[in-house]
Design a protein around this motif. Sequence first.
Motif, short mmCIF file in Angstrom:
data_model
loop_
_atom_site.label_atom_id
_atom_site.label_comp_id
_atom_site.label_asym_id
_atom_site.label_seq_id
_atom_site.Cartn_x
_atom_site.Cartn_y
_atom_site.Cartn_z
N UNK A 168 0.84 -1.11 -0.02
CA UNK A 168 -0.02 -0.19 -0.06
C UNK A 168 0.83 1.32 -0.13
N UNK A 169 0.43 2.25 -0.66
CA UNK A 169 1.13 3.64 -0.78
C UNK A 169 0.47 4.34 -0.12
N UNK A 171 0.35 8.37 1.06
CA UNK A 171 1.02 9.82 1.15
C UNK A 171 0.12 10.50 2.21
N UNK A 174 -2.38 15.82 3.14
CA UNK A 174 -3.40 16.53 3.65
C UNK A 174 -3.60 16.55 5.16
N UNK A 177 -6.72 14.89 6.64
CA UNK A 177 -7.19 13.56 6.44
C UNK A 177 -6.25 12.64 7.18
N UNK A 180 -7.46 9.80 9.11
CA UNK A 180 -8.11 8.61 8.16
C UNK A 180 -6.76 7.72 8.03
N UNK A 181 -5.81 8.38 7.49
CA UNK A 181 -4.65 7.86 6.81
C UNK A 181 -3.77 6.97 7.86
N UNK A 184 -5.61 3.89 8.28
CA UNK A 184 -5.61 3.26 7.20
C UNK A 184 -3.92 2.48 7.26
N UNK B 17 -12.95 1.64 5.74
CA UNK B 17 -12.88 2.73 5.27
C UNK B 17 -14.18 3.61 5.84
N UNK B 21 -15.50 11.71 6.02
CA UNK B 21 -14.59 13.21 6.11
C UNK B 21 -14.01 13.43 4.59
N UNK B 22 -13.80 12.36 3.81
CA UNK B 22 -13.38 12.87 2.67
C UNK B 22 -14.17 13.20 1.74
N UNK B 174 -3.77 2.27 -4.09
CA UNK B 174 -4.30 0.97 -4.62
C UNK B 174 -6.08 0.84 -3.85
N UNK B 175 -6.71 2.04 -3.57
CA UNK B 175 -7.69 1.96 -2.68
C UNK B 175 -8.81 2.58 -2.99
#
Lengths: 510, 431
Positions: A168-169, A171, A174, A177, A180-181, A184, B17, B21-22, B174-175
């Motif tokens: 998984x990549x 970044x 933000x 966010x 959330x990241x 994840x 997920x 928020x997104x 990839x999501x």
Amino acid sequence: MKVMGVGGGAREHALAEAIARSTHSPKIYWVSELRNPGIYRIVKQSGGEYALARTTDAIKVAELAEKWNVDMVVIGPEEPNFHGVPDEVEKRGIPCIGAKRSLSIIEMSKAEMRRLQWRFNIPGKLLFKTYRSYEEAIEDLEKHADTLTWLQNVALKPARQAGGKGVKVVEDLQVYLRSEKKQFKKRHIRWIEQYMKKYGDIEERILIEEKVWGPEYTLQCFVDGRTVVGMPLVQDNKHAYEYDIGPETGGMGSYTGRGYLLPFITKEEYDRSLEIVKAMVDAIQRITGERYHGFIAGQMMLTEIEGPTLIEMYSRLGDPEGVNVMAMLKTDIVDIFEAIIDERLSKIKIEFAEVATVVKAMAPKGYPDFRDLAKNHPVYVDEKAIEKAGCKLYWGSVHLKEDGSMVTGGSRMIEILAFGESPQQASIKIERCLSNRPVRLLDGWELFYRSDIGSEEMIRKRTEIAERVRRLYKYREERGILGKRVDWHPKIGKIDPVKNLLDELKVIRS
Amino acid sequence: MPGILGIYPFGLGRENWRLARFVYYGLLALQHRGQEIASIITFDKELHNVTKKGFVDEAFDEKTINSIPGFIGVGFVSPTEEQTPIEVSNPLGLILVGDGKPELEEDVRESWRAFAELLAEEIDRTKNALRAALNIIEKVNGGYSFIALTENQELIAGRDVHGVKPLEVGSLGFDLGAVASESSALDVLGMEHIACVKPGEVVKFDPYSIERGRVKGADKVEPKYCSFEYVYLARPDSIINDIPIYKVRESIGVMLAKEHPVKADIVIGIPETAIPFALGYSKSSGIPVSLGFVTTGRKVRTAIKPSIFERLVGVQLKLNPIKCVIDGKDIVLIDDSVVRGTTLRNTVWNLKRKGARRVHVRIGSPSLVSSCPYGIEIPPPDELIARALDEREIAEVIGADTFSFLSIESLCKAIGLPCNRLCLSCWRRRT
Ligand SMILES: Nc1ncnc2c1ncn2[C@@H]1O[C@H](COP(=O)(O)OP(=O)(O)O)[C@@H](O)[C@H]1O
Ligand SMILES: [Mg+2]
């Protein structure tokens, strides 16, 4: 002459086909886990034999080679290499085209591959860290949260090759966010930890690597222990779906330009990539004391920080990339294999057709992440129609049952190849071929494939990105700062992550 | 002109997920397309629709966002209270958000309701959401883009065969896959902007695939991309139909300078839309550009705010001239469009009071003389000043020294497409 092959996918079908073209008219023998209908036919036509067996069972495979009394064995996939099939075959005095276990570590362990690259100071490196557990990884990431270090934008990987899965990549650009990241990342690291438990052969489980961007390409090579011979560049496409969206797969399709270069990679970049692969072969041979006989490939990316960069290595041909180059190969492959065995690759001329190729894979819905859904569907293929449309068919994850019927194995089911003046043209040929639905599942379960592979738009997009990246790395090069990274931590000050990594690896720099 | 957005997760763990928020941040990036209604629609076992009035950040506070579950997300902002997401429950549960107008009923909202119902019925009939959407698009005229989310976790996005309204595709790692009215919404989410959905094309996301299809013959139909998007609606950092908005707006400035040259000391653009026009005008004419105004409060689209009162308050709050920049100067003042002329008259008045000597008004669009057939909220034709008065008369009314619109030909040139590939309805007089 008797040649035996190992592995049952489309790449192996393409290998079998290349072997069948040989003027030595070899009898072809094969072993794989599912009975690949395409390979099966080639084997039968050559008067050889086909056996079903676990291809990671080195003893079993070596015994078959001995029983059939073959002159050489060629390995298709990576897992037999990891399990020492070439070692076991050669122990019995039969030459093998395939990386021995200790050599194949460059693919099996992404961490070992990187360490080797850093130790030998081979260009195209990326910063990385490994962890043995979820807790270890999370603790380290937390420690660096909100700091100006490379750990903000990362690729999370299983430290061991896991069949083109689990990368998984992320970044983290933000701020809004971030939570959330973070969730994840945590979930995925947990997943990697669990997933790696099923492989007992490696202690490091989690690899975190600096995130880079740029166009990707694969450079596949023949190696004989002395010489590395590069093949035409191929671009594979990892995302499952149209537009480069969706989960990572083994590859949904690939294309070549006419000849050795892709439309967006220069000759100089090709040469540099080849130098990287050569240096890696030297390095792994030096460390292990073994001779590398077989295929090797650099899965490359053009990046700002390093120019041509190694993402990972294959101790084999790519799939689908192998299908492109095998179809383009003009030289008798058995001659090449013999040259590899005798370590005289430098003495022979290896030629590829000057034609563009596109390969598109078709898979049952459910592939790649929900393979149970993709399994055991009855298969129908109108081979005549495909041939009539000017395309070639390679069988992948399909099992030919005793009664002659065929069912899906859950992975990429078939691959279709077309030649053309340009990838765009070849891509259109395949689209036209598939619009008549020559490939179906008889129970109505749906197949998918990517219409955009090799298309005008895709190549335009790749070219744009390549130009952007090229401008950046060339500029770094001019300034003499290619490969230089600088981080900053409020409590520590400026950090040279390269130096830290080298210290950790105990590399003494001159 | 509403803003629409859809985000879809793929692969193992896709249900983990939480996309509210997104969607929220995506909507913030589309806020300029509608300020009256904001909706976050999600799926987790079932469809959820949270629709509220007002600006996105007023409608959804932190607590509300955190309380919305769901791993598939759709967002909507609308410039009118009447237009909200359409919910259908029979024969199939589905929520649809749309921009533009399918030609099914007189009223925009009713048209969308009819469209959503047709779609639900067709999906139920064909058992194939992609096919169903293509069948509907083939039948239904109009200028529209839509995103529909079904109770079967299918997200369907499509455009009419002329591609009047925008729709762009993006991805994250990839999501996630996504579609949005403008590429800038994808940028704000850290996504890769990939391509536009083509006119007459449908993209369908389901848990195991993405499928694309195009209405038969759509590749031979002339597109009619909305030119108002390029002049006025879209954010300047968006790319729509492969054309960067900023580039169009700068070229418009260049065209204006060529078509309507004038001697002056400075060029000023009315924030924010007209700033790129001013930069282009300055580049081409050699007259230096200056920052003329500072804005207060929210970016309100003054041309489309409901009441005249709000418009007046809007403009006074919004535009405060910077005295030292304009005092004693001959000014080229550039604005994006003229609807009733109210805003412009106030602005010119303000400039003169703060010391401007001459004010030459240049408009970065042709004269707005007709209503939009596809639902953009332009006031009724009899309220449009350009329909009643010519350029010289408008100059008199708003108190400017000279006044000129951009020609339609120059507009097309600035966009870079032949005029027959654009929808130019609002600039052309219909009776
Ligand atoms: N460091 C990285 N930065 C950005 N993308 C990466 C990085 N590493 C991997 N990727 C992306 O993930 C894909 C898979 O990673 P790779 O290391 O090749 O693992 P796999 O064994 O799954 O093929 C690559 O093809 C590339 O697109
Ligand atoms: Mg890989």
